[in-house]
Design an enzyme around this catalytic site. Sequence first.
Site, short mmCIF file in Angstrom:
data_model
loop_
_atom_site.label_atom_id
_atom_site.label_comp_id
_atom_site.label_asym_id
_atom_site.label_seq_id
_atom_site.Cartn_x
_atom_site.Cartn_y
_atom_site.Cartn_z
N GLU A 70 0.86 -1.19 0.00
CA GLU A 70 0.00 0.00 0.00
C GLU A 70 0.89 1.23 0.00
O GLU A 70 1.93 1.25 0.67
CB GLU A 70 -0.90 0.02 1.24
CG GLU A 70 -1.62 1.35 1.39
CD GLU A 70 -2.85 1.32 2.27
OE1 GLU A 70 -2.87 0.52 3.21
OE2 GLU A 70 -3.77 2.10 1.99
N CYS A 105 -6.62 1.29 2.47
CA CYS A 105 -7.47 2.48 2.41
C CYS A 105 -7.19 3.28 1.14
O CYS A 105 -8.09 3.93 0.61
CB CYS A 105 -7.26 3.32 3.65
SG CYS A 105 -7.96 2.54 5.12
N ASN A 107 -12.39 -3.02 0.42
CA ASN A 107 -11.35 -3.11 1.44
C ASN A 107 -11.97 -2.84 2.79
O ASN A 107 -12.34 -1.70 3.06
CB ASN A 107 -10.24 -2.09 1.17
CG ASN A 107 -9.25 -2.05 2.31
OD1 ASN A 107 -8.58 -3.03 2.58
ND2 ASN A 107 -9.16 -0.92 3.00
N GLU A 108 -12.10 -3.83 3.60
CA GLU A 108 -12.63 -3.75 4.96
C GLU A 108 -13.72 -2.67 5.09
O GLU A 108 -13.70 -1.86 6.00
CB GLU A 108 -11.52 -3.51 5.97
CG GLU A 108 -10.68 -2.28 5.83
CD GLU A 108 -9.67 -2.11 6.97
OE1 GLU A 108 -9.61 -1.01 7.52
OE2 GLU A 108 -8.96 -3.06 7.31
O1 AHR Z 1 -2.49 -1.42 6.67
C1 AHR Z 1 -2.84 -0.10 6.98
C2 AHR Z 1 -4.33 0.13 6.87
O2 AHR Z 1 -5.01 -0.71 7.76
C3 AHR Z 1 -4.95 -0.22 5.55
O3 AHR Z 1 -4.87 0.82 4.65
C4 AHR Z 1 -6.37 -0.47 5.88
O4 AHR Z 1 -6.96 -1.39 5.01
C5 AHR Z 1 -6.33 -0.94 7.31
O5 AHR Z 1 -7.18 -0.23 8.09
#
Ligand code: AHR
Length: 873
Positions: free
Chosen positions: A269, A472, A599-600
Amino acid sequence: MKKLFAFMGSICFIAFLCDPVQAARPLSANQPDSVYLFAYATNKNFNRNGLHFAWSKDKTKWFCLGPEHSYLRCDYGRWGAEKRMITPFIIQSPDGWWHCIWSLNEKDGTFAHAASKDLIHWKRQSYPVMAQGKNCLQPEIAYRHETGEYTITWISSSEPAGSTRYSTTTLDFKNYTPAKSCSGSSNKRETFVLTDTPETGTVHKVAWETVENLINEYQLVAYKNQLFNEQAADDPVRFAWLKPLHATLLVDTRQSFPISQHLFGVFFEDISYAADGGLYAELVQNRDFEYDPSDKEGNDKTWNSYKAWSLTGNQMSFHIDTVSPIHPHNPHYAVLDVASSGDGLANEGFDGIVLKAGEKYNASLFARLLNGGKKGKLTVRLTGKNGEVYGTAITRPISSKWEKYTVSFTALQDAVDARLEVVPQFTGKIGLDMISLFPQKTFKGRTNGLRPDIAQTIADLHPRFVRFPGGCVAHGDGLGNIYRWKNTIGPLEARKPQRNLWGYHQTAGLGYFEFFQFCEDIKAEPLPVIAAGVPCQNSGTGGSGQQGGIPMCDMPQYIQDILDLIEYANGDVKTTWGKKRAEAGHPQPFNLKYIGIGNEDLITDIFEERFTMIFNALKEKHPEITVIGTVGPFCEGTDYEEGWEIATKLGVPIVDEHYYQTPGWFIYNQDFYDKYDRNKSKVYLGEYAAHLPGRPNNLETALAEALYLTSVERNGDVVEMTSYAPLLAKEGHTHWNPDLIYFNNREVKPTVGYYVQQLYGQNAGNEYLPGKSSLAGNNNPAVQRRFATSVVRDTLNQVVIVKLVNLLPVSIQTDVKLDGLTNLASTGSRTVLTGEISSKTAKPVSDSIPVGPEFSCSLPAYSFTVIRIKINS
Ligand code: AHR
């Protein structure tokens, strides 16, 4: 887990004796049939502590549960700013469901709703928009038996003429009639002094069993918290009595079963400068002059087009213009007004530019003469702070239309804080943009490539897949910030940079083409993650109702973009998007097999509707692609439960689970996947890490992860993939800790956790060989759970790999018996990771060890041992 509960029982009993609230509980022989249950929220922590309960026989003497245990917390708005539950109001409908509504803040014209069967497990929350711009205070619900209708009333205090009462009706808490003003006041709330301050809420007559269940729930949570917060710092006391141990591991290799071949991968990321200033080898910061204060939510006015740029003298001025840029996606460029030649426009790089003597660098820029500036050349040079010149090159003469100019030079000496200067050799005005500097030595020598040391450190993990570009970052901060893959391909000057939600700038120089190419270079499956039509649940810009969603009228195009991505990755060069891949230099397909959707995300109706549309479209048009869904940010709770429900309903092949937990959680949850239904979706554990207070990455966190991964291998039939998170962080720009690999401009610093990932990645198998391990003469669960083993076979390379984790402060002499295998080599290679439990520098050490169908091995205190044994043909 059974043993865990037996152990738990005794702890609960002790807690029961010590807790005054518990001690006041009626004994079972003298329980009331029904009691009053009081539901309320306090003003503490800016109203963020959620829903509490207290019970009473007579509404006079109240017993608080927990004493302020949160049974439901608000999901609305940003973490740290919102998530407030104000004046909750609960009713139970005739079908037994409890409905809770509450006010969210003083400004939004919406209230929250959630429903539960048992007051413990709550369904997804919704935030119906009632009246834009007006607030919804003290909402109440009434139920009409005759019509089955709920009437919700509230006060809006933002009316110019003072407070007004409004009402709406609903049958299902999904569809509401338009809000209308109503008269009268109907305060059904009651106020009681529970401990010392008065609290206001709703009172309900409930069966004693309801209260008992609520008590059990908070006791269980309290018990688990105690267990999960065990830390090695307390081991000298906890295990003061413990002597070196003896263990046996009996493996029946005939019981082997296949496990995933993609168990260990990485999650990249762009967080903590992982891409720009990190893995992406570009050395110039703000090369496109597109930095903007909004990248940092306007908090830093110096974060603008001028950031990282300066003039070396006063014979020239510099301003930013936007007239006739190179490309609309890249509207800002620098204009130099040169009165007398000799001065330069200098870039300081990301914390300085590091040069290596003798190595070659490529510089490039776009330039055009403005207002008839005199024709001439540019000197491009690398300089030091005291005027040292490390390399110089000269462009061809600059023309009056935007053109790209490239030069290269060899660094004359090492430098850590060099800068790049562009010096016009003429007077007049010149426009400059996309001023770039790359080392020629990138990973695999790729143009627009990656920093070789960081890329190689990732490759050395032997990851089977790379998930990108987030996290994120993938779903973005608000609808406008969703990561759009099409903006990140093609010529660099035409890519669309954007605000990185972690508070900096994303050039998109490391875009989808580069991600695919990196995956290919390290032989890992690409796993792009696309937003599920909703941005990050923490979005500040999503509009009311939490994250908002892409408007339905735009969803067809959004889905088409996802289908186009598959064409870009896999399509024939004659297709529209396959052609673009070929133009970028890769006519062969990238062989994309997986796509993550979401994503979550917060599981809301908005999410479900969009996720389902995307999933169905992919299933219909690209059944060959494995879709990975999402089940929220935690390993329990509403998003997890509802996410799994959606996945089960739709038949999503794999779901992405995330959990950052304490080492204790990992120690006591090694049976987490043992219980999973093998007929449901498989699991991608896409983000996890052990977190200690202070967030170090040390031997304690690393061994907790190693321990847990033995159970993941055992469940490699249901867990398809895993990736630690986050992967990269640049020192001085770290937004999150711990990370797997830290780096600065000169060095890459793998953590202890990195070596655990590497040992798993380099020692993965495709078959699990079930075994039974036991510690002689010790049945203490705290001891037993700190010793774990896993044995796999790699049939391709004909090796058996034994993994042994000892998270205890004493050594364990372990006898290993591999039943059913006779043709094993007599010497194996052993790698041991051990040290002080708080060590942040422990590294694995390898040697050889006598092995065979039976062998013995000593596991040092606090260690992870991997033994590879060749199977002779
Ligand atoms: O890994 C850091 C963050 O943690 C990621 O962006 C997100 O998916 C999670 O909340």
